[in-house]
Design a protein around this motif. Structure first.
Motif, PDB file in Angstrom:
ATOM      1  N   SER A   1      44.275  51.225  37.772  1.00  0.00           N
ATOM      2  CA  SER A   1      44.069  50.953  36.355  1.00  0.00           C
ATOM      3  C   SER A   1      43.576  49.524  36.193  1.00  0.00           C
ATOM      4  N   MET A   2      43.029  49.254  35.010  1.00  0.00           N
ATOM      5  CA  MET A   2      42.568  47.908  34.690  1.00  0.00           C
ATOM      6  C   MET A   2      43.330  47.408  33.474  1.00  0.00           C
ATOM      7  N   VAL A   3      43.790  46.184  33.544  1.00  0.00           N
ATOM      8  CA  VAL A   3      44.391  45.519  32.399  1.00  0.00           C
ATOM      9  C   VAL A   3      43.475  44.375  32.025  1.00  0.00           C
ATOM     10  N   GLN A   4      43.031  44.376  30.773  1.00  0.00           N
ATOM     11  CA  GLN A   4      42.188  43.277  30.317  1.00  0.00           C
ATOM     12  C   GLN A   4      43.072  42.184  29.748  1.00  0.00           C
TER      13      GLN A   4
ATOM     14  N   GLY B   1      42.047  39.851  39.427  1.00  0.00           N
ATOM     15  CA  GLY B   1      43.295  39.792  40.181  1.00  0.00           C
ATOM     16  C   GLY B   1      43.803  41.190  40.472  1.00  0.00           C
ATOM     17  N   ILE B   2      44.659  41.292  41.485  1.00  0.00           N
ATOM     18  CA  ILE B   2      45.246  42.586  41.846  1.00  0.00           C
ATOM     19  C   ILE B   2      46.744  42.451  42.072  1.00  0.00           C
ATOM     20  N   ILE B   3      47.453  43.406  41.499  1.00  0.00           N
ATOM     21  CA  ILE B   3      48.894  43.538  41.727  1.00  0.00           C
ATOM     22  C   ILE B   3      49.191  45.033  41.714  1.00  0.00           C
ATOM     23  N   GLY B   4      49.695  45.529  42.830  1.00  0.00           N
ATOM     24  CA  GLY B   4      49.988  46.960  42.922  1.00  0.00           C
ATOM     25  C   GLY B   4      48.735  47.796  42.734  1.00  0.00           C
ATOM     26  N   ASN B   5      48.776  48.746  41.812  1.00  0.00           N
ATOM     27  CA  ASN B   5      47.635  49.625  41.543  1.00  0.00           C
ATOM     28  C   ASN B   5      46.795  49.144  40.365  1.00  0.00           C
ATOM     29  N   THR B   6      46.948  47.881  40.001  1.00  0.00           N
ATOM     30  CA  THR B   6      46.289  47.360  38.803  1.00  0.00           C
ATOM     31  C   THR B   6      45.326  46.234  39.147  1.00  0.00           C
ATOM     32  N   VAL B   7      44.157  46.297  38.516  1.00  0.00           N
ATOM     33  CA  VAL B   7      43.166  45.228  38.603  1.00  0.00           C
ATOM     34  C   VAL B   7      43.178  44.517  37.253  1.00  0.00           C
ATOM     35  N   TYR B   8      43.299  43.204  37.281  1.00  0.00           N
ATOM     36  CA  TYR B   8      43.343  42.397  36.071  1.00  0.00           C
ATOM     37  C   TYR B   8      42.028  41.659  35.914  1.00  0.00           C
TER      38      TYR B   8
ATOM     39  N   SER C   1      33.273  40.674  40.961  1.00  0.00           N
ATOM     40  CA  SER C   1      34.630  40.270  41.312  1.00  0.00           C
ATOM     41  C   SER C   1      35.603  41.423  41.071  1.00  0.00           C
ATOM     42  N   LEU C   2      35.473  42.086  39.931  1.00  0.00           N
ATOM     43  CA  LEU C   2      36.335  43.232  39.653  1.00  0.00           C
ATOM     44  C   LEU C   2      36.127  44.312  40.710  1.00  0.00           C
ATOM     45  N   LEU C   3      34.871  44.599  41.070  1.00  0.00           N
ATOM     46  CA  LEU C   3      34.592  45.628  42.082  1.00  0.00           C
ATOM     47  C   LEU C   3      35.133  45.225  43.449  1.00  0.00           C
ATOM     48  N   HIS C   4      35.034  43.948  43.772  1.00  0.00           N
ATOM     49  CA  HIS C   4      35.529  43.479  45.076  1.00  0.00           C
ATOM     50  C   HIS C   4      37.047  43.636  45.152  1.00  0.00           C
ATOM     51  N   GLU C   5      37.741  43.156  44.138  1.00  0.00           N
ATOM     52  CA  GLU C   5      39.205  43.241  44.159  1.00  0.00           C
ATOM     53  C   GLU C   5      39.665  44.689  44.093  1.00  0.00           C
ATOM     54  N   ALA C   6      39.000  45.512  43.283  1.00  0.00           N
ATOM     55  CA  ALA C   6      39.327  46.942  43.262  1.00  0.00           C
ATOM     56  C   ALA C   6      39.100  47.540  44.643  1.00  0.00           C
TER      57      ALA C   6
ATOM     58  N   ALA D   1      51.336  49.434  46.521  1.00  0.00           N
ATOM     59  CA  ALA D   1      52.489  49.052  45.698  1.00  0.00           C
ATOM     60  C   ALA D   1      52.996  47.653  46.025  1.00  0.00           C
ATOM     61  N   GLU D   2      52.866  47.238  47.274  1.00  0.00           N
ATOM     62  CA  GLU D   2      53.365  45.916  47.685  1.00  0.00           C
ATOM     63  C   GLU D   2      52.298  44.823  47.645  1.00  0.00           C
ATOM     64  N   THR D   3      51.103  45.177  47.205  1.00  0.00           N
ATOM     65  CA  THR D   3      50.001  44.215  47.198  1.00  0.00           C
ATOM     66  C   THR D   3      50.068  43.296  45.984  1.00  0.00           C
ATOM     67  N   HIS D   4      49.907  42.014  46.245  1.00  0.00           N
ATOM     68  CA  HIS D   4      49.894  41.009  45.182  1.00  0.00           C
ATOM     69  C   HIS D   4      48.937  39.897  45.597  1.00  0.00           C
ATOM     70  N   THR D   5      47.816  39.799  44.928  1.00  0.00           N
ATOM     71  CA  THR D   5      46.841  38.723  45.073  1.00  0.00           C
ATOM     72  C   THR D   5      45.960  38.825  46.316  1.00  0.00           C
ATOM     73  N   ASP D   6      46.519  38.926  47.502  1.00  0.00           N
ATOM     74  CA  ASP D   6      45.734  38.936  48.743  1.00  0.00           C
ATOM     75  C   ASP D   6      45.989  40.235  49.492  1.00  0.00           C
ATOM     76  N   ALA D   7      44.906  40.969  49.800  1.00  0.00           N
ATOM     77  CA  ALA D   7      45.088  42.299  50.377  1.00  0.00           C
ATOM     78  C   ALA D   7      44.405  42.509  51.723  1.00  0.00           C
ATOM     79  N   THR D   8      43.699  41.530  52.236  1.00  0.00           N
ATOM     80  CA  THR D   8      42.899  41.762  53.430  1.00  0.00           C
ATOM     81  C   THR D   8      43.716  41.666  54.708  1.00  0.00           C
ATOM     82  N   ASP D   9      43.528  42.668  55.583  1.00  0.00           N
ATOM     83  CA  ASP D   9      44.176  42.669  56.891  1.00  0.00           C
ATOM     84  C   ASP D   9      43.267  42.177  58.000  1.00  0.00           C
TER      85      ASP D   9
END
Length: 158
Positions: free
Chosen positions: A25-28, A46-53, A62-67, A79-87
């Motif tokens: 989902s997206m939160v504006q 920004g990203i937190i859990g299943n949400t793109v801000y 930027s939205l497409l990259h973070e999504a 669910a545990e992702t907050h801000t940084d997601a790259t492995d």
């Protein structure tokens, strides 16, 4: 601030529909407010859990990259992702490839615009541009996405 396509410039329902297809989902966020989960700060998504801000001034790329970071993750890791997601570098490359492909699905955006905006924003690629990388040096990223079930064998987003 580079002249790039921003969230305010495109149809929000198309963005929300695209994200929903992947269980996101997206939160504006209100203009001038800090974007939660933004790695780069300022107007970056920004990203937190299943949400793109995002805010209205957030660049579409930027939205497409973070999504893309959330899309490539298994649902249990989102669910545990907050801000940084790259492995890994392979995952980051896959996200860059995916953001270009996803841009091609959005009305008024397109792959070309995403690549142009990536260059304007300062993404760096060995071959000097996002387009050169995408066309000549991104086979590993494409195959990573196919192997993970995110692109069809012909290279289209699933």
């Amino acid at each position: 601030m580079p002249d790039v396509l921003r969230i305010a410039d495109i149809d929000h329902s198309a963005i929300k529909s695209l994200l929903a297809h992947y269980g996101l989902s997206m939160v504006q966020v209100a203009d001038g407010e800090t974007i939660p989960g933004s790695y780069w700060g300022e107007e970056e998504a920004g990203i937190i859990g299943n949400t793109v801000y995002a805010r209205s001034d957030t660049p579409v790329h930027s939205l497409l990259h973070e999504a893309g970071h959330l899309i490539v993750l298994p649902p249990e890791r989102r669910a545990e992702t907050h801000t940084d997601a790259t492995d890994s570098i392979a995952e980051e490359d896959a996200v860059c490839y995916l953001q270009i492909m996803l841009g091609g699905t959005l009305p008024g955006v397109g792959r070309e615009r995403v690549m142009t905006d990536m260059d304007a924003w300062g993404y760096t690629f060995r071959l000097g541009s996002a387009r050169a990388w995408f066309e000549q040096d991104a086979e590993n990223a494409k195959h990573w996405l196919i192997e993970h079930g995110l692109l069809t064998s012909s290279g289209e987003p699933v």
